[in-house]
Design a protein around this motif. Structure first.
Motif, PDB file in Angstrom:
ATOM      1  N   UNK A 216       0.826  -1.223   0.000  1.00  0.00           N
ATOM      2  CA  UNK A 216       0.000   0.000   0.000  1.00  0.00           C
ATOM      3  C   UNK A 216       0.860   1.274   0.000  1.00  0.00           C
ATOM      4  N   UNK A 217       0.617   2.105  -1.015  1.00  0.00           N
ATOM      5  CA  UNK A 217       1.300   3.399  -1.117  1.00  0.00           C
ATOM      6  C   UNK A 217       0.398   4.474  -0.512  1.00  0.00           C
ATOM      7  N   UNK A 218       0.940   5.639  -0.226  1.00  0.00           N
ATOM      8  CA  UNK A 218       0.188   6.754   0.413  1.00  0.00           C
ATOM      9  C   UNK A 218      -0.580   6.207   1.615  1.00  0.00           C
ATOM     10  N   UNK A 219       0.165   5.474   2.414  1.00  0.00           N
ATOM     11  CA  UNK A 219      -0.406   4.745   3.551  1.00  0.00           C
ATOM     12  C   UNK A 219      -0.997   5.711   4.578  1.00  0.00           C
ATOM     13  N   UNK A 220      -2.187   5.408   5.075  1.00  0.00           N
ATOM     14  CA  UNK A 220      -2.758   6.241   6.139  1.00  0.00           C
ATOM     15  C   UNK A 220      -3.141   5.418   7.365  1.00  0.00           C
ATOM     16  N   UNK A 221      -3.403   4.122   7.141  1.00  0.00           N
ATOM     17  CA  UNK A 221      -3.851   3.315   8.276  1.00  0.00           C
ATOM     18  C   UNK A 221      -3.366   1.883   8.121  1.00  0.00           C
ATOM     19  N   UNK A 222      -2.936   1.292   9.228  1.00  0.00           N
ATOM     20  CA  UNK A 222      -2.648  -0.136   9.262  1.00  0.00           C
ATOM     21  C   UNK A 222      -3.677  -0.736  10.207  1.00  0.00           C
ATOM     22  N   UNK A 223      -4.522  -1.583   9.650  1.00  0.00           N
ATOM     23  CA  UNK A 223      -5.622  -2.130  10.439  1.00  0.00           C
ATOM     24  C   UNK A 223      -5.383  -3.618  10.701  1.00  0.00           C
ATOM     25  N   UNK A 224      -5.464  -4.009  11.952  1.00  0.00           N
ATOM     26  CA  UNK A 224      -5.429  -5.430  12.305  1.00  0.00           C
ATOM     27  C   UNK A 224      -6.844  -5.948  12.212  1.00  0.00           C
ATOM     28  N   UNK A 225      -7.031  -6.980  11.408  1.00  0.00           N
ATOM     29  CA  UNK A 225      -8.386  -7.432  11.157  1.00  0.00           C
ATOM     30  C   UNK A 225      -8.361  -8.937  10.879  1.00  0.00           C
ATOM     31  N   UNK A 226      -9.462  -9.435  10.316  1.00  0.00           N
ATOM     32  CA  UNK A 226      -9.557 -10.859   9.989  1.00  0.00           C
ATOM     33  C   UNK A 226      -9.905 -11.040   8.516  1.00  0.00           C
ATOM     34  N   UNK A 227      -9.290 -12.063   7.898  1.00  0.00           N
ATOM     35  CA  UNK A 227      -9.580 -12.359   6.495  1.00  0.00           C
ATOM     36  C   UNK A 227     -11.068 -12.659   6.284  1.00  0.00           C
ATOM     37  N   UNK A 228     -11.735 -13.241   7.305  1.00  0.00           N
ATOM     38  CA  UNK A 228     -13.134 -13.601   7.077  1.00  0.00           C
ATOM     39  C   UNK A 228     -14.089 -12.409   7.222  1.00  0.00           C
ATOM     40  N   UNK A 229     -13.564 -11.236   7.580  1.00  0.00           N
ATOM     41  CA  UNK A 229     -14.453 -10.071   7.641  1.00  0.00           C
ATOM     42  C   UNK A 229     -14.054  -8.969   6.653  1.00  0.00           C
ATOM     43  N   UNK A 230     -12.761  -8.893   6.274  1.00  0.00           N
ATOM     44  CA  UNK A 230     -12.336  -7.820   5.359  1.00  0.00           C
ATOM     45  C   UNK A 230     -11.410  -8.347   4.275  1.00  0.00           C
ATOM     46  N   UNK A 231     -11.607  -7.821   3.057  1.00  0.00           N
ATOM     47  CA  UNK A 231     -10.749  -8.223   1.937  1.00  0.00           C
ATOM     48  C   UNK A 231     -10.196  -6.996   1.250  1.00  0.00           C
ATOM     49  N   UNK A 232      -8.946  -7.080   0.820  1.00  0.00           N
ATOM     50  CA  UNK A 232      -8.301  -5.971   0.124  1.00  0.00           C
ATOM     51  C   UNK A 232      -8.928  -5.697  -1.240  1.00  0.00           C
TER      52      UNK A 232
END
Ligand SMILES: Nc1nc2c(c(=O)[nH]1)N[C@H]1C(S)=C(S)[C@@H](COP(=O)(O)O)O[C@H]1N2
Ligand SMILES: [Mo]
Length: 356
Positions: A216-232
């Motif tokens: 990720x370029x122009x990064x603003x947030x690093x989120x710890x999450x789960x694959x079963x709830x969020x996808x890139x």
């Protein structure tokens, strides 16, 4: 219906044209430059763990060979956005949040004053075809991602690290990728502040992973999450959830379709096996046996190696093929696979004509 793969590949060229036009256009008027551009901000603090000086680059003597370190201006670019979206540095901050006990917010100054390290890493795009140019090697400057994440205290059930950009691009990779490798929140590239096109003020670089799941370029947030709830961003568009880079090799010279005079020809290129280091590169001309090429500097486990070999070529039409091996002895697969859904495989070859 358009195959999904042409979507990402098509964007590469379309955006390339638009973005270079924009960039070119900005030369005419300085007011078009973002006020937070690196030129205005100034240099980075000294690097606390610098790498040794680079060795002599074999491309200085092997003509047509890729440079050992790809200059930022020549480094491939993949953007979903139509313009460079570098944020205003005084308003910018990096948030580390989601499934963590200790959410954090860092200003640019907080980030660059955490102690910068240098990491040599080759990164590639999943849409790089066999023999393609969507791969580059840089000496990245940044802050260790594993230390930042540890400080944020991720919950035990968080399994994905997702980088979000100021333009809402997102890319996620397994938390288990932080296995000691030199993953960075990068703020610099090849000795300079990160250029706007490559993500100023900060981006992620995770050696061994394709860009679409990690960089990720122009990064603003690093989120710890789960694959079963969020996808890139690219996952719902048909690309694989996990994107480890694949071993690859490319013939830089001679070019496909070249006509030359009979005699000895230098065949040269690059090969990469991020995280398992290139140990051998071989070429084959027509039905001759495989011959080992000379290998260039071995900067790191995660970087490409240049290779070259002189080979006599009689008059006629010839096919030259290349393949690589990594340090575990594994050979690059011959199996031809398309870029979708998780990266192309197969051996690169060129056909050339030799005249009397
Ligand atoms: N914000 C943002 N970050 C992004 C992208 C993007 O479109 N937007 N593309 C990703 C992809 S697909 C790749 S391969 C790498 C390419 O990085 P580069 O343009 O610096 O070579 O950036 C990644 N980071
Ligand atoms: Mo990519």
């Amino acid at each position: 219906m358009t195959p999904r793969r042409t979507f990402l590949a098509g964007l590469v060229s379309a955006v390339g044209i638009v973005a270079s036009w924009k960039f070119f256009g900005s030369k005419a008027s300085t007011s078009a430059l973002p006020s937070s551009s690196p030129q205005v901000f100034g240099p980075l603090p000294p690097i606390s763990s610098p790498l040794p000086a680079l060795p002599t680059d074999p491309s200085e003597t092997v003509s047509g060979l890729s440079k050992l370190v790809t200059p930022a201006a020549d480094f491939f670019r993949i953007d979903t956005a139509l313009g460079i979206d570098s944020p205003e540095i005084s308003n910018w901050s990096l948030e580390i949040s989601g499934m963590v006990d200790n959410p954090m917010t860092l200003t640019y100054r907080d980030l660059i004053n955490r102690g910068l390290i240098e990491v040599d890493a080759t990164i590639a795009c999943v849409s790089n075809v066999v023999g393609g140019t969507l791969v580059g090697n840089a000496r990245w400057i940044g802050v260790r991602l594993d230390e930042l994440i540890a400080e944020a205290k991720p919950h035990a059930d968080a399994d994905q690290i997702m980088g979000w950009s100021v333009d809402d691009f997102s890319a996620g990779f397994p938390i288990t990728a932080l296995d000691g490798r030199d993953a960075l929140v990068a703020v610099g590239m090849n000795g300079d502040v990160l250029p706007p096109e490559h993500g100023f003020p900060a981006r992620l670089v995770v050696p061994g992973l394709f860009g679409y799941v990690s960089a990720t370029k122009w990064l603003s947030k690093i989120e710890l999450t789960r694959f079963d709830t969020k996808q890139g961003y690219w996952i719902s568009r048909g690309w694989s959830q996990e994107g480890p880079m694949k071993m690859g090799s490319r013939i830089d010279t001679p070019n496909q379709g070249t006509t030359t005079k009979a005699g000895v020809m230098t065949v040269a290129g690059v090969a990469w096996a991020p995280r398992s280091r290139i140990s051998r590169v071989e070429i084959k001309v027509d039905s001759d046996g495989w011959k080992s090429a000379t290998l260039g500097p071995d900067l790191a486990q995660t970087t490409w190696r240049q290779w070259w070999i002189d080979t006599p070529l009689p008059v006629g039409l010839h096919t030259i093929v290349v393949r690589a091996y990594d340090e575990t002895g594994a050979m690059q697969t011959e199996q031809v696979r398309d870029i979708e859904p998780d990266g192309a495989t197969g051996w690169h070859s060129v056909v050339i004509t030799v005249d009397a």
